[in-house]
Design an enzyme around this catalytic site. Structure first.
Site, mmCIF file in Angstrom:
data_model
loop_
_atom_site.group_PDB
_atom_site.id
_atom_site.type_symbol
_atom_site.label_atom_id
_atom_site.label_comp_id
_atom_site.label_asym_id
_atom_site.label_seq_id
_atom_site.Cartn_x
_atom_site.Cartn_y
_atom_site.Cartn_z
ATOM 1 N N ARG A 115 67.804 -75.517 8.047
ATOM 2 C CA ARG A 115 67.857 -75.553 7.475
ATOM 3 C C ARG A 115 68.298 -76.373 5.797
ATOM 4 O O ARG A 115 67.908 -77.185 5.616
ATOM 5 C CB ARG A 115 67.826 -73.788 6.114
ATOM 6 C CG ARG A 115 66.973 -73.499 4.751
ATOM 7 C CD ARG A 115 67.545 -72.884 4.206
ATOM 8 N NE ARG A 115 66.386 -72.851 2.749
ATOM 9 C CZ ARG A 115 67.076 -71.910 1.911
ATOM 10 N NH1 ARG A 115 68.407 -71.732 1.839
ATOM 11 N NH2 ARG A 115 66.467 -72.264 0.642
ATOM 12 N N HIS A 131 67.205 -79.931 4.054
ATOM 13 C CA HIS A 131 67.886 -79.786 2.491
ATOM 14 C C HIS A 131 68.241 -81.183 2.072
ATOM 15 O O HIS A 131 68.540 -82.086 1.554
ATOM 16 C CB HIS A 131 68.820 -79.434 2.386
ATOM 17 C CG HIS A 131 67.853 -77.881 1.667
ATOM 18 N ND1 HIS A 131 68.116 -77.650 0.363
ATOM 19 C CD2 HIS A 131 66.815 -76.966 2.281
ATOM 20 C CE1 HIS A 131 66.544 -76.517 0.448
ATOM 21 N NE2 HIS A 131 66.448 -76.179 1.638
ATOM 22 N N ASN A 152 68.184 -75.234 -4.172
ATOM 23 C CA ASN A 152 69.783 -76.163 -3.493
ATOM 24 C C ASN A 152 70.998 -74.630 -2.783
ATOM 25 O O ASN A 152 71.702 -74.038 -1.870
ATOM 26 C CB ASN A 152 70.947 -76.901 -2.525
ATOM 27 C CG ASN A 152 69.855 -78.512 -2.734
ATOM 28 O OD1 ASN A 152 68.452 -78.172 -2.160
ATOM 29 N ND2 ASN A 152 69.696 -79.318 -3.246
ATOM 30 N N HIS A 208 60.633 -72.315 10.929
ATOM 31 C CA HIS A 208 60.241 -71.469 10.716
ATOM 32 C C HIS A 208 60.889 -69.958 11.245
ATOM 33 O O HIS A 208 60.736 -69.262 11.402
ATOM 34 C CB HIS A 208 59.335 -70.677 9.994
ATOM 35 C CG HIS A 208 59.538 -71.319 8.304
ATOM 36 N ND1 HIS A 208 58.389 -71.427 7.254
ATOM 37 C CD2 HIS A 208 60.447 -72.095 7.577
ATOM 38 C CE1 HIS A 208 58.807 -72.327 6.235
ATOM 39 N NE2 HIS A 208 59.862 -72.686 6.457
#
Length: 302
Positions: A50, A54, A68, A166
């Protein structure tokens, strides 16, 4: 899944042997760090993957944006950076370490091993205002996601493939709260009928009436949450995609066909994942004089 890529240069300047002479043990050091952290906490691989999407380091800057706030895995990157600095000082960027760590996280959880080019530099500027225009939020429509991906030079197929991230990881209840509402008695009620009712009941039991709280998390993939496989797509077809941004992949004929393809063929998903991962990791990178080698991943050199 959120995208926060703040690089700019040509990916052609990256190379598979970039650190062959200057830091030949780099990949081993990163792998060992990720392996140790993952052995202690099975949530680490999902967090590292993940974090790549970001890619926001920096105190009171990009990292301070609410999108975040729930990120994890920073400490693993910092540990890896510290180890690398001991043997190869002022040589390897945090950006490269992050890409390698995310790659290793996928492999350690059962996903494909991928050779990735390196040579990235770290950004010299980190602004919170850069976050929102570059993220894919969990409540986004398919068109909104297509716009963000297209702006990054990523295709519609990349969108469906990278949604497969995911298959590992977890999310706070607030990330899918729009799919429920509180009734007059304070109980969560499903309002998104595209979500399987049995699965929805499990989510309400886990989240209770505190769907907006950030302290409670649930697994992204209710089937095999700690294994990188194609179970995410199988769960999606069963209407057990956790986020609205997952569910909308079933509303388009092209994306639905891709979801069905991946659900039925794990090897096909892995092949596509490897290619899409490389494209993601090579999008708008900083190289040469456009960036720097940070001494600490959380702080721009001053």
């Amino acid at each position: 899944m959120l995208l926060c890529l703040s690089y700019s240069a040509h990916s052609s300047e990256l190379a598979f042997d970039f650190y062959a002479a200057s830091c030949p043990m780099l990949e081993t050091m990163v792998k060992d760090t990720v392996r140790a952290a993952s052995s202690n906490d099975p949530r680490v691989p999902g967090r590292l993957l993940r974090l790549l999407f970001h890619d926001c380091f920096g105190n009171d800057t990009e990292r301070s944006d609410p999108a975040n706030a729930s990120l994890g895995g920073f400490e693993v990157i910092e540990v890896a950076k510290n180890v690398v600095e001991m043997f190869c000082p002022d040589t390897v960027s945090c950006a490269d370490i992050l890409v390698l760590a995310a790659r290793d996280a996928v492999e350690f959880t059962g996903g494909p091993g991928i050779e990735v080019p390196t040579g990235r530099k770290d950004g010299k500027i980190s602004l919170a205002s850069n976050v929102r225009p570059n993220i894919v939020d969990t409540s986004f429509s398919l068109n909104q996601m297509k716009h963000i991906f297209s702006a990054k030079g990523l295709s519609f197929d990349d969108l469906v493939t990278l949604s497969g991230a995911h298959t590992i990881g977890s999310a706070h209840c607030s990330a899918f709260s729009e799919r429920f509402k509180l009734d007059s008695k304070g109980n969560l009620k499903l309002i998104d009928t595209s979500l399987d009712s049995t699965y929805a009941a499990e989510l309400t039991q886990q989240c209770g009436a505190s769907q907006a709280q950030t302290s409670i998390t649930v697994n992204n993939d209710p089937g095999t949450p700690f294994i990188f496989d194609n179970e995410y797509y199988q769960m999606l077809l069963a209407h057990k995609g956790l986020f609205e941004s997952d569910a909308v992949l079933l509303d388009n004929a092209k994306s639905l066909k891709k979801v069905e393809e991946f659900a039925n063929d794990k090897n096909r998903f892995f092949e596509n994942w490897a290619q899409a991962f490389l494209r993601l990791a090579s999008t708008d990178v900083k190289t040469g004089e456009d960036g720097e080698i940070r001494r600490s991943c959380s702080v721009i050199n001053g």
